[in-house]
Design a protein around this motif. Structure first.
Motif, short mmCIF file in Angstrom:
data_model
loop_
_atom_site.label_atom_id
_atom_site.label_comp_id
_atom_site.label_asym_id
_atom_site.label_seq_id
_atom_site.Cartn_x
_atom_site.Cartn_y
_atom_site.Cartn_z
N SER A 1 -3.83 4.67 -1.85
CA SER A 1 -4.73 5.80 -2.02
C SER A 1 -5.71 5.56 -3.17
O SER A 1 -6.61 6.37 -3.39
CB SER A 1 -3.92 7.09 -2.30
N ASP B 1 5.58 1.17 -8.92
CA ASP B 1 6.53 0.29 -8.22
C ASP B 1 5.92 -1.07 -7.95
O ASP B 1 6.61 -2.10 -8.03
CB ASP B 1 6.97 0.94 -6.90
N ASN B 2 4.61 -1.08 -7.62
CA ASN B 2 3.94 -2.37 -7.41
C ASN B 2 3.91 -3.20 -8.67
O ASN B 2 4.12 -4.42 -8.63
CB ASN B 2 2.51 -2.13 -6.92
N HIS C 1 2.14 7.27 -10.33
CA HIS C 1 2.91 7.68 -9.16
C HIS C 1 2.06 7.84 -7.91
O HIS C 1 2.55 8.28 -6.88
CB HIS C 1 3.69 8.96 -9.46
N ASP C 2 0.77 7.50 -7.99
CA ASP C 2 -0.08 7.53 -6.78
C ASP C 2 0.27 6.35 -5.90
O ASP C 2 0.59 5.26 -6.39
CB ASP C 2 -1.56 7.44 -7.16
N ARG C 3 0.19 6.57 -4.58
CA ARG C 3 0.38 5.45 -3.66
C ARG C 3 -0.73 4.43 -3.88
O ARG C 3 -1.90 4.79 -4.01
CB ARG C 3 0.31 5.94 -2.21
N GLN D 1 -7.15 -0.55 -7.45
CA GLN D 1 -6.09 -1.41 -6.88
C GLN D 1 -6.09 -2.78 -7.54
O GLN D 1 -5.03 -3.32 -7.85
CB GLN D 1 -6.30 -1.57 -5.37
N ARG E 1 0.80 -1.22 0.00
CA ARG E 1 0.00 0.00 0.00
C ARG E 1 0.83 1.27 0.00
O ARG E 1 0.41 2.30 -0.52
CB ARG E 1 -0.94 0.02 1.20
N ARG E 2 2.02 1.22 0.61
CA ARG E 2 2.82 2.44 0.73
C ARG E 2 3.63 2.75 -0.53
O ARG E 2 4.21 3.81 -0.66
CB ARG E 2 3.77 2.35 1.92
N ARG E 3 3.69 1.79 -1.44
CA ARG E 3 4.46 2.04 -2.67
C ARG E 3 3.54 2.53 -3.78
O ARG E 3 2.34 2.28 -3.76
CB ARG E 3 5.18 0.77 -3.10
N SER E 4 4.13 3.18 -4.78
CA SER E 4 3.34 3.70 -5.89
C SER E 4 2.80 2.56 -6.73
O SER E 4 3.30 1.43 -6.68
CB SER E 4 4.22 4.62 -6.74
#
Lengths: 271, 254
Positions: free
Chosen positions: B152, B104-105, B147-149, B158, B98-101
């Motif tokens: 969020s 990145d995921n 680039h959104d977390r 998601q 959840r804390r990564r963009s």
């Protein structure tokens, strides 16, 4: 609607369990006996405290007002406080790599041998008090703050490693499973799924340990590791209780400042 | 045997027991490239276990699994991992960091083949991987949220990021374990439409465990129904009848 449809007068089925009052009585009696024995072992006696009250009164009378001589008392004490803070800071920071390694190796569910070895190392480091580590390092590097830093590194590696590995065990294993399915190797899974999820709680625990370590470095000062603890020890030996009062006030300020700082950072992290 | 299956999924005689209870009693399942197959069945009928055996989250007791033409039988270690990488999985709980963009995921799906020195942190990921991940994000319609977390984003977004992560893995077989159970109806429809698109346009073999027969009828090409670890129903989606559905879920009541 449900009011009309419930069956009236349905009796509550009896629970098939023996009464547990006897068990409660036994536990209370055992605890009572343990406390009586503990009181004997520690010479616990309120009478002695009442009889000796004037000893405390003399001490407090001498301690107040605190001696606030800038050049001779306050300035050296502030410098010593900074040394204490520095011991706590280095002792915490420099234990991070070792603690992280022990925490990762000591996570349940991997190689059982590695797990047991890592847990044993952490237990040993936690079991040996930092004061004992300090005395050992004094024989190598002599009296002074450096021995204190080394002692804190060793002890903190054990404590923080344990706290960290427990924090890592608690996180949801889903993202890690997702990366394993994608064929990632264990180190890649840890770096890209486990660590990012636990970093906030790891930093929170790190700050908590910094808080504890600053107070621990105070005690290390008492056994010769320098800092404000060393000055406190001296003032007691010289019966300068008014100077001691000043030191204690400064320590209070230092501890509150560290506490506020770590609470502030932790709150930011949890947002 | 069948050239069509060289890029699909073929499962033969899959068996699996947990503590003496047989969850899968010899399941045969074929998913061709370009096809979306929905697996239906009551709780505990073995749908999820079958998928978990394919990707290695559970160990099958017996049976053969072929992923994109390669049999997993007899493989081990790095060879098994490489063969399995052709199958990706999407989960009900989404399982993003959840804390990564979002980007990145998605990149994390493609790190398996990289050396450790390029894969231990997103700042080390090679540019080709980031560009590939961007293309995958674009495929699921979320290039503008790169680039959104991840935390969020909405649930539906998601899940689409998780699909992009599976694409970044380079999979030819896409498995989804109740991918829309936690989503609202609009998001669920969107994700199902995306999975159908990936099958029909991109030629992936897609198998989806579903709890909503309606969604299955709307989006799947073929339906497979499991009862107590056995396949009891296999029908084109258009021919699914109300009686079929009632029979699948009968065991759960009473």
């Amino acid at each position: 609607m449900t009011a009309q449809r419930t069956r009236p007068g349905l009796s509550v089925p009896r629970r098939n369990r023996k009464p547990f009052y006897l068990g409660v009585v036994v536990v209370v009696c055992l605890l009572g006996a343990a406390h009586v024995l503990a009181g004997r072992a520690t010479d616990f006696s309120p009478g002695a405290l009442v009889d000796g009250w004037h000893g405390m009164a003399d001490f407090l009378a001498e301690a107040f007002p605190p001696k606030l001589d800038w050049d001779k008392v306050v300035q050296p004490a502030l410098e010593a406080c900074l040394v204490t803070l520095a011991i706590g800071l280095l002792g915490t920071t420099l234990s991070v790599p070792g603690a992280l390694l022990l925490a990762v190796l000591g996570m349940r569910g991997r190689n059982p041998v590695v797990y047991q070895v890592s847990r044993s190392i952490m237990s040993f480091l936690r079991a040996v008090p930092d004061v004992v580590f300090a005395l050992i390092f004094v024989t190598a590097v002599g009296l002074g703050p450096f021995a204190g830093v080394l002692a804190l590194i060793c002890h903190n590696m054990g404590v923080m490693g344990k706290l960290w590995s427990e924090a890592m065990e608690e996180i949801d294993s889903g993202p890690a499973d997702a990366l394993r399915v994608a064929g990632a190797r264990e180190a890649q899974v840890i770096a890209n799924a486990v660590l990012p999820a636990v970093v906030p709680s790891l930093v929170g625990l790190l700050l908590y340990r910094f808080d504890v370590n600053v107070r621990a470095s105070l005690v290390l000062g008492l056994v010769g590791a320098g800092g404000i603890g060393f000055l406190i020890n001296q003032s007691i030996k010289l019966f300068q209780f008014d100077v001691l009062a000043t030191y204690i006030l400064l320590v209070l300020v230092l501890i509150i400042a560290v506490d506020l700082l770590s609470a502030l950072v932790r709150r930011r992290l949890n947002d | 045997m069948n050239t069509l299956l060289d890029t699909g999924l073929a499962v033969r005689g899959l068996r699996k027991s947990y503590g003496g209870r047989e969850v899968l009693k010899g399941v045969d399942l074929t998913v061709a490239p370009g096809e979306l197959v929905a697996l239906l069945g009551a709780n505990g009928s073995g749908k999820s276990t079958a998928l978990r055996c394919v990707v290695g989250l559970a160990e099958a007791d017996a049976g053969e699994i072929r992923v994109a033409g390669t049999s997993l039988r007899g493989l081990s270690g790095a060879e098994l991992t490489r063969a399995r990488r052709a199958a990706a999985m999407v989960f009900q709980q989404i399982h993003l960091v959840r804390r990564r963009s979002a980007l990145d995921n998605v990149c994390a799906g493609g790190i398996a083949g990289l050396p450790l020195s390029r894969s231990l942190s997103p700042v080390l990921f090679p540019r080709e991987l980031r560009e590939h991940a961007m293309a995958c994000l674009d495929r699921v319609g979320l290039a503008d949220r790169a680039h959104d977390r991840a935390g969020s984003l909405s649930g539906g977004q998601q899940q689409r990021v998780a699909v992009a992560r599976a694409l970044c893995q380079g999979a030819r077989v896409l498995l989804a374990d109740e991918p829309v159970s936690a989503l609202d109806p609009a998001a669920a429809t969107q994700v199902m439409a995306l999975l159908a698109e990936l099958a029909h346009e991109d030629g992936l073999a897609v198998a989806v465990v579903l709890h909503q027969p309606e969604l299955a009828r709307l989006h799947a090409d073929r339906l497979i129904g499991l009862i107590d670890g056995e396949i009891r129903l296999s029908t084109p989606a258009a021919l699914l009848s109300e009686e079929d559905i009632a029979a699948l879920y009968r065991g759960e009541r009473g």
